[in-house]
Every structure is written in structure tokens, then in C-alpha cells.
Design a protein around this motif. Structure first.
Motif, PDB file in Angstrom:
ATOM      1  N   VAL A 113    -104.026  -8.256  24.718  1.00 22.67           N
ATOM      2  CA  VAL A 113    -104.359  -9.652  24.948  1.00 22.67           C
ATOM      3  C   VAL A 113    -104.855  -9.798  26.385  1.00 22.67           C
ATOM      4  O   VAL A 113    -104.142  -9.445  27.331  1.00 22.67           O
ATOM      5  CB  VAL A 113    -103.140 -10.561  24.712  1.00 22.67           C
ATOM      6  CG1 VAL A 113    -103.554 -12.024  24.716  1.00 22.67           C
ATOM      7  CG2 VAL A 113    -102.445 -10.205  23.400  1.00 22.67           C
ATOM      8  N   VAL A 114    -106.072 -10.295  26.544  1.00 22.35           N
ATOM      9  CA  VAL A 114    -106.672 -10.461  27.865  1.00 22.35           C
ATOM     10  C   VAL A 114    -106.737 -11.953  28.164  1.00 22.35           C
ATOM     11  O   VAL A 114    -107.387 -12.722  27.449  1.00 22.35           O
ATOM     12  CB  VAL A 114    -108.079  -9.836  27.926  1.00 22.35           C
ATOM     13  CG1 VAL A 114    -108.648  -9.964  29.339  1.00 22.35           C
ATOM     14  CG2 VAL A 114    -108.036  -8.376  27.501  1.00 22.35           C
ATOM     15  N   THR A 115    -106.053 -12.378  29.221  1.00 21.26           N
ATOM     16  CA  THR A 115    -105.991 -13.790  29.562  1.00 21.26           C
ATOM     17  C   THR A 115    -107.305 -14.251  30.196  1.00 21.26           C
ATOM     18  O   THR A 115    -108.147 -13.426  30.584  1.00 21.26           O
ATOM     19  CB  THR A 115    -104.847 -14.062  30.553  1.00 21.26           C
ATOM     20  OG1 THR A 115    -105.211 -13.526  31.836  1.00 21.26           O
ATOM     21  CG2 THR A 115    -103.551 -13.442  30.081  1.00 21.26           C
ATOM     22  N   PRO A 116    -107.482 -15.568  30.341  1.00 23.10           N
ATOM     23  CA  PRO A 116    -108.675 -16.061  31.048  1.00 23.10           C
ATOM     24  C   PRO A 116    -108.759 -15.568  32.490  1.00 23.10           C
ATOM     25  O   PRO A 116    -109.807 -15.703  33.130  1.00 23.10           O
ATOM     26  CB  PRO A 116    -108.498 -17.586  30.993  1.00 23.10           C
ATOM     27  CG  PRO A 116    -107.656 -17.830  29.777  1.00 23.10           C
ATOM     28  CD  PRO A 116    -106.719 -16.659  29.723  1.00 23.10           C
ATOM     29  N   ASN A 161    -108.357 -19.830  24.403  1.00 21.86           N
ATOM     30  CA  ASN A 161    -107.599 -18.701  23.873  1.00 21.86           C
ATOM     31  C   ASN A 161    -107.749 -17.495  24.785  1.00 21.86           C
ATOM     32  O   ASN A 161    -108.764 -17.339  25.479  1.00 21.86           O
ATOM     33  CB  ASN A 161    -108.120 -18.291  22.493  1.00 21.86           C
ATOM     34  CG  ASN A 161    -107.858 -19.322  21.430  1.00 21.86           C
ATOM     35  OD1 ASN A 161    -106.856 -20.024  21.464  1.00 21.86           O
ATOM     36  ND2 ASN A 161    -108.772 -19.400  20.471  1.00 21.86           N
ATOM     37  N   CYS A 162    -106.764 -16.640  24.725  1.00 21.84           N
ATOM     38  CA  CYS A 162    -106.936 -15.308  25.299  1.00 21.84           C
ATOM     39  C   CYS A 162    -107.886 -14.504  24.405  1.00 21.84           C
ATOM     40  O   CYS A 162    -108.038 -14.789  23.215  1.00 21.84           O
ATOM     41  CB  CYS A 162    -105.594 -14.590  25.386  1.00 21.84           C
ATOM     42  SG  CYS A 162    -104.438 -15.308  26.572  1.00 21.84           S
ATOM     43  N   ALA A 163    -108.522 -13.492  24.986  1.00 23.71           N
ATOM     44  CA  ALA A 163    -109.324 -12.554  24.194  1.00 23.71           C
ATOM     45  C   ALA A 163    -108.400 -11.559  23.522  1.00 23.71           C
ATOM     46  O   ALA A 163    -107.380 -11.150  24.096  1.00 23.71           O
ATOM     47  CB  ALA A 163    -110.326 -11.831  25.093  1.00 23.71           C
ATOM     48  N   PRO A 209    -114.558  -6.410  15.693  1.00 19.33           N
ATOM     49  CA  PRO A 209    -115.048  -6.567  17.073  1.00 19.33           C
ATOM     50  C   PRO A 209    -113.937  -6.345  18.084  1.00 19.33           C
ATOM     51  O   PRO A 209    -112.798  -6.788  17.904  1.00 19.33           O
ATOM     52  CB  PRO A 209    -115.521  -8.028  17.104  1.00 19.33           C
ATOM     53  CG  PRO A 209    -115.738  -8.406  15.681  1.00 19.33           C
ATOM     54  CD  PRO A 209    -114.743  -7.633  14.886  1.00 19.33           C
ATOM     55  N   GLY A 210    -114.255  -5.625  19.150  1.00 17.25           N
ATOM     56  CA  GLY A 210    -113.315  -5.440  20.251  1.00 17.25           C
ATOM     57  C   GLY A 210    -112.169  -4.499  19.979  1.00 17.25           C
ATOM     58  O   GLY A 210    -111.216  -4.447  20.761  1.00 17.25           O
ATOM     59  N   GLU A 214     -99.898 -16.247  23.295  1.00 18.95           N
ATOM     60  CA  GLU A 214    -100.629 -16.837  24.426  1.00 18.95           C
ATOM     61  C   GLU A 214     -99.714 -16.997  25.639  1.00 18.95           C
ATOM     62  O   GLU A 214    -100.134 -16.745  26.781  1.00 18.95           O
ATOM     63  CB  GLU A 214    -101.210 -18.193  24.011  1.00 18.95           C
ATOM     64  CG  GLU A 214    -102.242 -18.138  22.898  1.00 18.95           C
ATOM     65  CD  GLU A 214    -103.584 -17.595  23.357  1.00 18.95           C
ATOM     66  OE1 GLU A 214    -103.931 -17.775  24.535  1.00 18.95           O
ATOM     67  OE2 GLU A 214    -104.295 -16.953  22.535  1.00 18.95           O
ATOM     68  N   TYR A 215     -98.478 -17.400  25.393  1.00 17.78           N
ATOM     69  CA  TYR A 215     -97.531 -17.614  26.483  1.00 17.78           C
ATOM     70  C   TYR A 215     -97.157 -16.285  27.158  1.00 17.78           C
ATOM     71  O   TYR A 215     -97.207 -16.162  28.390  1.00 17.78           O
ATOM     72  CB  TYR A 215     -96.278 -18.295  25.933  1.00 17.78           C
ATOM     73  CG  TYR A 215     -95.146 -18.414  26.913  1.00 17.78           C
ATOM     74  CD1 TYR A 215     -95.177 -19.363  27.938  1.00 17.78           C
ATOM     75  CD2 TYR A 215     -94.040 -17.578  26.820  1.00 17.78           C
ATOM     76  CE1 TYR A 215     -94.125 -19.476  28.841  1.00 17.78           C
ATOM     77  CE2 TYR A 215     -92.985 -17.682  27.716  1.00 17.78           C
ATOM     78  CZ  TYR A 215     -93.033 -18.627  28.725  1.00 17.78           C
ATOM     79  OH  TYR A 215     -91.994 -18.724  29.616  1.00 17.78           O
TER      80      TYR A 215
END
Length: 626
Positions: A248-251, A302-304, A402-403, A524-525
């Protein structure tokens, strides 16, 4: 070996058992598919065909129609004629050999040795035109082989996607066959009263045979191979966890890796999905079961997501790595994605794009497919008028995701998912789990021992009441002993002290229907927090010690989650008395399931953790044990 002569040179494979050579030498014809397109054509009964029906002649019953396959624009639509065959029977696996096991044996269930049926099955295969397909066993050095009737091309296609077919013209000289899957669907009708049965037969010398007496790929092409990996891991001391894993990649470009474990239906595939949004972009975090009142959460970004594993996460030996984290890689080449929660257009645009416009045709199961039309993932086959199949699936090769992350990753959080029913004061249940709980490692281990199958499980045939999926939540696929897997799981936790353990529910939180929103919000948290430790004041011991800690508060991008979604006893419809009654149900379940692990060979610390639970230990007691 290269440029193999498909009709003769397979005999030169040194790892090919003599009884397999006998089948391949004496039959009505052999077909060695060399690529995925050939498998698609086989599934349809030939090139340029658009529909194929799978029939078998059954003594005393005549022709029995098992499935129909339809060619659509975006893939194959496979539908079983029997509703029962559209989900995995959780009791389908039996052990046909005499090696150590705690599973049901063929003899204990059916009253006779497996050997006569095994001999009969191998003989039946010799009366058929056959598909023969080599494939890989996860990320191991070992290979495998499938042998089945030619008209079961769709089964071979699903297996090829899931496990990775090997072009038989390019087999390496050291292709070490450790597994053979024999597909013989007629025996479901002649010997097993129409039930799904998969027999594992572990032979001396290391060959693991799987006899698939049905055509649903879940119990054999997927979970059967999972059982082979678990058996290999028992001997070599490594695990294949029942888990989805996502980076999970945050903004803000922070990367956190989360592994989501749990029984079938607990949200593993959903952990790789983006949160489902309302038309105004907000998240519907809960809808009151009785009043329909809705609670929403604003989260602008959202996170990526970078998927790593969907269901089977192979973990190398922890003693070979001093990072303090679990290391995991994908044991599969495709993902068996459940679609029952996709009910209308726009529910999951990400998955819709992948499946409606795929780069190559996909294999769909229990979807309403029409010849030469596009399969839409919210149009599910009806089990009966007005009742859609609860287990529609699509097999998506991971190369199309994807990804996607190839190779091995470090896991920072191991989350456990549980399907929970609604809970009210007047009708208390174990639906007392808040949106996110933080568990001491000892409790993380206990949850993996008892692995609740949970409420309204869509992936398997119906089972009444609260039941266990068994150790690691992968026990329905394992072949060995409970104590060995309990020890392996505990050793893994001890050897990876930097990993944090969390728990999320899905379906319901107290009086609210929540779908999979808790794990999406928790993801997300946790990603935004990263690997930073929780401050003592940010955690509150849960009213039920089995739930570890509740969060004092959960804030995402300036928005706070309602605290009664974190601590269900604060919901007026539940209250402390309803919560405590639900906690008793959960405690009774743990007490019952943990009795199975009181074994002389269980590690000393494992016995102490179990006794702590049986004695009603506190969260602090669990923290002191590991």
C-alpha cells in the motif's frame, strides 16, 4: 529436455512413475496442449466452436450433463448444471494413504481401503481420450502433471491459469514431478452419491497424488495444489499462508505491506480492491440492519495498491532472514476472484475494466454468459429464480493485474479477517468485533489456530452455526497433523518479531451492515501510520480480551470514525450486556477449538498461550507471553 516428441519422449522423464507411464502408453488418445489458446479451444470442443456441453456416460444413469461452456467476447462462461457444484464442499478432502494425518481418511469415511478405487480410477483413465499437462508447484523447484479426460478442457484451462502450465515441448531435463492430478468426474456419481470428493494419496518416494472426482477446480486445481505445498512445507519447515498480500503506497509515498489472512470468504480478494464508493464519492461505512440509517465517511484520496498474493502466500524459512518480518511471495500464477459482492455497474471500476476488456480471454464460473456477448461481472448465474449464485468467480492471470508485484516482499502487518453476523442486545452474537483491533502476537497465533469460518460464507456449501476453518485457516486443504502446523505457525511468529497483528470483521459490526468496509478503512489507516508503534494511550484493552486492543480513536485525513464502530459495546442497540453475551459465545468457541491442540508435541510456549486463553487471561497476560 527440449523439443520433446509429445507421443514418445515423455517416457524419458526420469521422475515419471511407472504407473503414469502405463496410462500414457495405453489410452484412446493423448493431447498435450502447448499454449493457453489451445486450452481455450479444447474447452469449447474444437477451433471456431462457440458452445460445448460436458457429458459423461454413467452406468445406470445414462448421460449426465456436468457443465456447459459458452464462448463470449471476453472469455469462457462455465456453468455447472447442479447448484451444489458451484461452491466448494468444505468436507471434500480425504486422505487415501497411511502416513500421519489428523484429517479424515478414505477408510474412516467410506469403510474401505483406497487402493482398489485408485487402481480402478487409473484403469478408467486408460479408456479415455486424455489431456496431459505439466505445470509448476508454486515457487518451488518441483513440477507436476495433470491427466484428465479431453472433454474437461475448461478444468485444464483453469488449472493452467492458476498454477502455471509448462509447454511440454520445453520441459527442462530436471523437471522433477512431485504431484499428479488425476481427473475422473464420473466417480462422483458411481461411488460418492453425487458429492465432491478429492483424495490425497502421499506415496513413498515423495510423489503426491490428487484424485479429483469432480470438475469444480476449487477443491483440486486450486486447494488441492495448496495441500501439496503444505505437505512439502511440513517436511522442509516452511509455510504457505492462506493470505492476500498488498503493498500500500500512501499519497505521501510511504510503503506499507499488509497481509490479510482468514477462512474462505473472509475478504482476501477484497483486500486487493479499492473501497467501494457511493455516487457522491463518500464511503458507506455502515447501514443499520433494522432502520436502514446510513453512516458515511469522507476520504478524498485512496492509497495506491500493488497486489502481491491473492490467496496463497509462500513464506521461506524465517531463520534465513534477520529482518524480523515475514517474507512472502505468490504461490499462484492467477487469482480465483469471487464476484458475489459486485451487484451493479460501477461497484468496482478497477475490476470491471480488467474483466470486461481483458488482454486475453478469461475463464468465468457461474456467470450469465451469452454466446458472442460480453460477460458482465455483476450478472451472476441464478441458482433459482431471484436467487443468484453466491460464489461466481473469474480466473484472472496475475500478469493481467495492474501494478502487481513479482518476487518476495517484507510483510509489516498480518491482519486476520472474520465474517460476523449482526449483533443486538436481544439477539447477541459474536458480531462484537470493531472496525480494527490490535492483537498481541500470542493472540495473533490463537486466531490462526481457531480460524472462524464465520457468518454466511459464500465460498463453500452451507454449514450451520459458527465453525472453524482449522489451523492457519488452510486446514481444509492440508494433509498432515494439526500440531505440526500449530508449531510451524508459532515458530514463524516468534522468528518475525517486527510484524504487527490486527483483526478486522466484515459483513456486520454490531447493528450495522458494513460489507468489507472495515478492512478497507483499516488498510488506509494502517498504511498512513506506517510501521510506527502505537502510543500506549492510543490503545484501549477491548472489553473482550480475545479482541486484544481497541483504538481510542481512528482518524483518516482529518475525519474521525464513530467510536461505536471501534467499540461495539457503545452501540445502544448492543450495549455492555449484549456485548458480554456475544463475548461468551466467542470465548466458548475458542475454548472448544483449542482443545484440539493440547498435544504432547505442541511447543511449551504454545501450551502456555492456550492455557492462558482457557483460564480467561487478560490482554496484558497475552502480551507477556510473546
Amino acid at each position: 529436455m527440449s523439443n520433446i516428441n509429445l507421443q514418445t519422449d515423455w517416457q524419458k522423464l526420469s521422475s515419471l512413475p511407472n504407473h503414469v507411464k502405463d496410462i500414457l502408453s495405453n489410452n484412446k488418445g493423448l493431447c498435450f496442449p502447448t499454449c493457453r489458446q489451445e486450452l481455450i479451444e479444447l474447452a469449447l470442443g474444437g477451433k471456431d466452436k462457440t458452445r460445448f456441453d460436458v457429458y459423461y456416460d454413467i452406468p445406470g444413469k445414462g448421460q449426465v450433463h456436468e457443465a456447459n461452456i459458452v464462448k463470449c467476447r471476453n472469455g469462457l462462461s462455465v456453468n455447472y448444471t447442479e447448484v451444489y457444484m458451484r461452491r466448494r464442499d468444505p468436507d471434500c478432502t480425504v486422505i487415501g494413504d497411511g502416513q500421519p494425518t489428523d484429517r479424515d481418511t478414505y477408510k474412516s469415511r467410506f469403510g474401505s481401503d483406497f487402493d482398489p478405487l485408485r487402481t480402478d480410477t487409473l484403469g478408467w483413465l486408460k479408456t479415455q481420450e486424455l489431456i496431459v499437462m505439466p505445470f509448476t508447484l508454486g515457487e518451488t523447484k518441483y513440477g507436476a502433471l495433470m491427466i484428465g479426460p479431453k472433454n474437461a478442457g475448461f478444468f485444464a484451462g483453469a488449472l493452467a491459469d492458476l498454477q502455471g502450465m509448462v509447454d511440454p515441448t520445453e520441459l527442462p531435463a530436471d523437471f522433477d514431478i512431485r504431484c499428479v492430478i488425476y481427473v475422473a468426474p464420473t466417480y462422483r456419481h458411481t461411488h460418492f452419491n453425487g458429492k465432491q470428493v478429492v483424495v490425497h494419496n502421499r506415496m513413498d518416494g515423495g510423489l503426491h497424488e490428487i484424485f479429483s472426482y469432480n470438475l469444480y477446480p476449487g477443491p483440486s486445481a486450486k486447494k488441492g495444489v495448496y495441500g501439496v505445498l503444505l505437505s512439502l512445507g511440513e517436511k522442509e519447515k516452511w509455510l504457505t499462508l492462506h493470505a492476500a498480500t498488498v503493498q500500500v503506497v500512501t499519497p505521501y509515498d510511504n510503503v506499507t505491506t499488509i497481509m490479510h489472512e482468514g477462512a474462505s470468504g473472509s475478504g482476501k480478494s477484497e483486500m486487493l480492491e479499492f473501497p467501494h464508493r457511493e455516487t457522491d464519492g463518500r464511503l458507506l461505512i455502515g447501514e443499520h440492519v433494522k432502520t436502514g440509517a446510513k453512516r458515511v465517511l469522507s476520504m478524498n484520496q485512496n492509497c495506491a495498491l500493488h497486489p502481491v498474493t491473492d490467496d496463497m502466500a509462500m513464506c521461506p524459512k524465517e531463520d534465513q532472514d534477520d529482518s524480523g518480518y515475514v517474507r512472502a511471495c505468490d504461490a499462484e500464477r492467477a487469482w480465483f476472484v469471487r464476484l458475489n459482492h459486485i451487484t451493479h455497474y460501477g461497484t468496482d471500476p478497477h475490476l470491471e475494466h480488467i474483466t470486461i476488456h481483458p488482454k486475453e480471454p478469461l475463464i468465468f464460473l457461474s456467470m450469465d454468459g451469452v454466446e458472442n456477448a460480453t460477460i458482465l461481472i455483476w450478472e451472476h448465474t441464478m441458482d433459482e429464480p431471484g436467487v443468484p449464485c453466491p460464489n461466481p468467480r473469474v480466473v484472472v492471470p496475475r500478469r493481467l493485474m495492474p501494478g502487481v508485484i513479482d518476487g518476495t516482499v517484507e510483510v509489516h502487518f498480518r491482519n486476520f479477517g472474520i465474517r460476523t453476523p449482526p449483533c443486538f442486545r436481544e439477539n447477541p452474537t459474536y458480531g462484537i468485533v470493531g472496525f480494527l483491533h490490535v492483537l498481541p502476537p500470542a493472540l495473533g497465533w490463537l486466531w490462526r489456530l481457531v480460524s472462524p469460518r464465520g457468518h454466511a460464507n459464500p465460498s463453500i456449501t452451507e454449514v450451520g452455526g459458527m465453525t472453524s476453518e482449522g489451523v492457519g485457516s488452510y486446514w481444509p486443504f492440508a494433509t498432515g497433523r494439526l500440531v505440526d502446523h500449530a508449531n510451524l505457525l508459532l515458530r514463524q511468529i516468534q522468528n518475525t518479531p517486527n510484524v504487527r497483528y490486527t483483526l478486522t470483521p466484515n459483513q456486520n459490526v454490531g447493528a450495522y451492515k458494513v460489507s468489507f468496509m472495515p478492512q478497507w478503512v483499516a488498510r488506509e489507516y494502517l498504511a498512513r501510520r506506517g510501521t510506527a508503534k502505537f502510543r500506549p494511550e492510543s490503545l484501549i484493552p477491548a472489553r473482550c480480551p480475545l479482541l486484544g486492543h481497541s483504538l481510542a480513536q481512528m482518524q483518516i485525513e482529518g475525519t474521525f470514525l464513530p467510536t461505536d464502530f471501534l467499540r461495539v459495546d457503545e452501540q445502544p442497540e448492543v450495549g455492555p450486556d449484549g456485548y458480554d453475551a456475544g463475548a461468551k459465545i466467542l470465548k466458548k468457541f475458542f475454548d472448544t477449538e483449542l482443545q484440539k491442540f493440547k498435544h504432547p508435541e505442541l511447543s511449551e510456549i504454545g501450551n502456555r498461550i492456550i492455557q492462558c486463553c482457557l483460564d480467561g487471561g487478560s490482554v496484558k497476560d497475552y502480551e507477556a507471553l510473546l
